[in-house]
Design a protein around this motif. Structure first.
Motif, PDB file in Angstrom:
ATOM      1  N   LEU A   9       0.843  -1.185   0.000  1.00  0.00           N
ATOM      2  CA  LEU A   9       0.000   0.000   0.000  1.00  0.00           C
ATOM      3  C   LEU A   9       0.880   1.236   0.000  1.00  0.00           C
ATOM      4  O   LEU A   9       1.956   1.238   0.578  1.00  0.00           O
ATOM      5  N   SER A  10       0.405   2.268  -0.642  1.00  0.00           N
ATOM      6  CA  SER A  10       1.147   3.506  -0.551  1.00  0.00           C
ATOM      7  C   SER A  10       0.970   4.073   0.851  1.00  0.00           C
ATOM      8  O   SER A  10      -0.102   3.998   1.435  1.00  0.00           O
ATOM      9  N   VAL A  11       2.043   4.568   1.387  1.00  0.00           N
ATOM     10  CA  VAL A  11       2.014   5.122   2.741  1.00  0.00           C
ATOM     11  C   VAL A  11       1.634   6.585   2.634  1.00  0.00           C
ATOM     12  O   VAL A  11       2.307   7.359   1.953  1.00  0.00           O
ATOM     13  N   PRO A  12       0.543   6.983   3.297  1.00  0.00           N
ATOM     14  CA  PRO A  12       0.147   8.384   3.204  1.00  0.00           C
ATOM     15  C   PRO A  12       1.182   9.301   3.861  1.00  0.00           C
ATOM     16  O   PRO A  12       1.942   8.885   4.732  1.00  0.00           O
ATOM     17  N   ARG A  13       1.197  10.524   3.401  1.00  0.00           N
ATOM     18  CA  ARG A  13       2.155  11.503   3.903  1.00  0.00           C
ATOM     19  C   ARG A  13       2.050  11.672   5.416  1.00  0.00           C
ATOM     20  O   ARG A  13       3.057  11.807   6.103  1.00  0.00           O
ATOM     21  N   SER A  14       0.825  11.650   5.949  1.00  0.00           N
ATOM     22  CA  SER A  14       0.649  11.804   7.397  1.00  0.00           C
ATOM     23  C   SER A  14       1.320  10.668   8.160  1.00  0.00           C
ATOM     24  O   SER A  14       1.916  10.879   9.213  1.00  0.00           O
ATOM     25  N   ALA A  15       1.235   9.440   7.628  1.00  0.00           N
ATOM     26  CA  ALA A  15       1.873   8.306   8.292  1.00  0.00           C
ATOM     27  C   ALA A  15       3.391   8.429   8.222  1.00  0.00           C
ATOM     28  O   ALA A  15       4.084   8.127   9.195  1.00  0.00           O
ATOM     29  N   ARG A  16       3.900   8.864   7.077  1.00  0.00           N
ATOM     30  CA  ARG A  16       5.354   9.065   6.976  1.00  0.00           C
ATOM     31  C   ARG A  16       5.817  10.117   7.954  1.00  0.00           C
ATOM     32  O   ARG A  16       6.862   9.965   8.598  1.00  0.00           O
ATOM     33  N   PHE A  17       5.036  11.189   8.087  1.00  0.00           N
ATOM     34  CA  PHE A  17       5.378  12.228   9.061  1.00  0.00           C
ATOM     35  C   PHE A  17       5.394  11.657  10.478  1.00  0.00           C
ATOM     36  O   PHE A  17       6.303  11.940  11.263  1.00  0.00           O
ATOM     37  N   LEU A  18       4.395  10.845  10.808  1.00  0.00           N
ATOM     38  CA  LEU A  18       4.347  10.235  12.141  1.00  0.00           C
ATOM     39  C   LEU A  18       5.551   9.318  12.369  1.00  0.00           C
ATOM     40  O   LEU A  18       6.151   9.335  13.450  1.00  0.00           O
ATOM     41  N   PHE A  19       5.896   8.504  11.354  1.00  0.00           N
ATOM     42  CA  PHE A  19       7.075   7.640  11.477  1.00  0.00           C
ATOM     43  C   PHE A  19       8.326   8.459  11.778  1.00  0.00           C
ATOM     44  O   PHE A  19       9.102   8.126  12.673  1.00  0.00           O
TER      45      PHE A  19
END
Length: 171
Positions: A9-19
């Motif tokens: 799945l593509s990782v949404p920008r918000s999830a990347r920011f959280l990571f």
């Protein structure tokens, strides 16, 4: 153009920011704990704010995963709930117990921390079932053997130290 596997799945920008945010908080917390970067004056900040923010960020990451992956929604939601309860225990400890002498044992924080474990076990089992649906009893037996081996090794290594450190209290 980047080719991805069909199951990815593509990782949404918000999830990347959280990571990234949780990773940076973890690195900062670890650096402060190991090397005392910033000095002792930052201890309250790291112990009360950063250590509470890390599990909150992890819970948000699990919630994003639950929202994005319908097939594993219950597993990720239970993992998120467990982490939220752990974080609530941390926040309760930071706000109400950190400076209390004597420390009340057991406390509400202990109950919140302990409630995370059964939820995490159920979440892991659900994730295993969704990813290894055809494995059958062999996988469960291997998992039970591995779990018992880790438990036995932990008990053999850690339990004597705990018991000797608490020699003034009854077992």
């Amino acid at each position: 153009m980047v080719l991805r596997p069909a199951h990815a799945l593509s990782v949404p920008r918000s999830a990347r920011f959280l990571f990234v945010a949780v990773g940076l908080l973890f690195v900062a917390y670890t650096a402060h704990a190991v090397t005392n970067v910033g000095g002792d004056g930052l201890d309250p900040f790291f112990q009360s704010w950063v250590s509470d923010a890390i599990p909150v960020g992890c819970a948000l990451i699990c919630l994003v995963r639950a929202w994005r992956v319908p097939a594993e929604r219950w597993a990720w939601a239970l993992a998120a709930l467990g982490i939220v309860l752990w974080a609530a225990g941390d926040v309760y400890y930071s706000l109400f117990l950190a400076d209390r002498v004597p420390m009340p044992v057991p406390s509400i924080a202990d109950g919140l921390w302990l409630s995370e474990y059964p939820l995490s076990v159920v979440a892991v089992v659900l994730l295993m079932r969704s990813r290894q649906a055809t494995a059958g009893a062999r996988i469960w037996l291997d998992g039970a053997i591995a779990g018992l081996a880790v438990s036995a090794a932990t008990a053999a290594i850690i339990l004597p130290s705990v018991l000797s450190a608490s020699s003034h209290a009854s077992t």
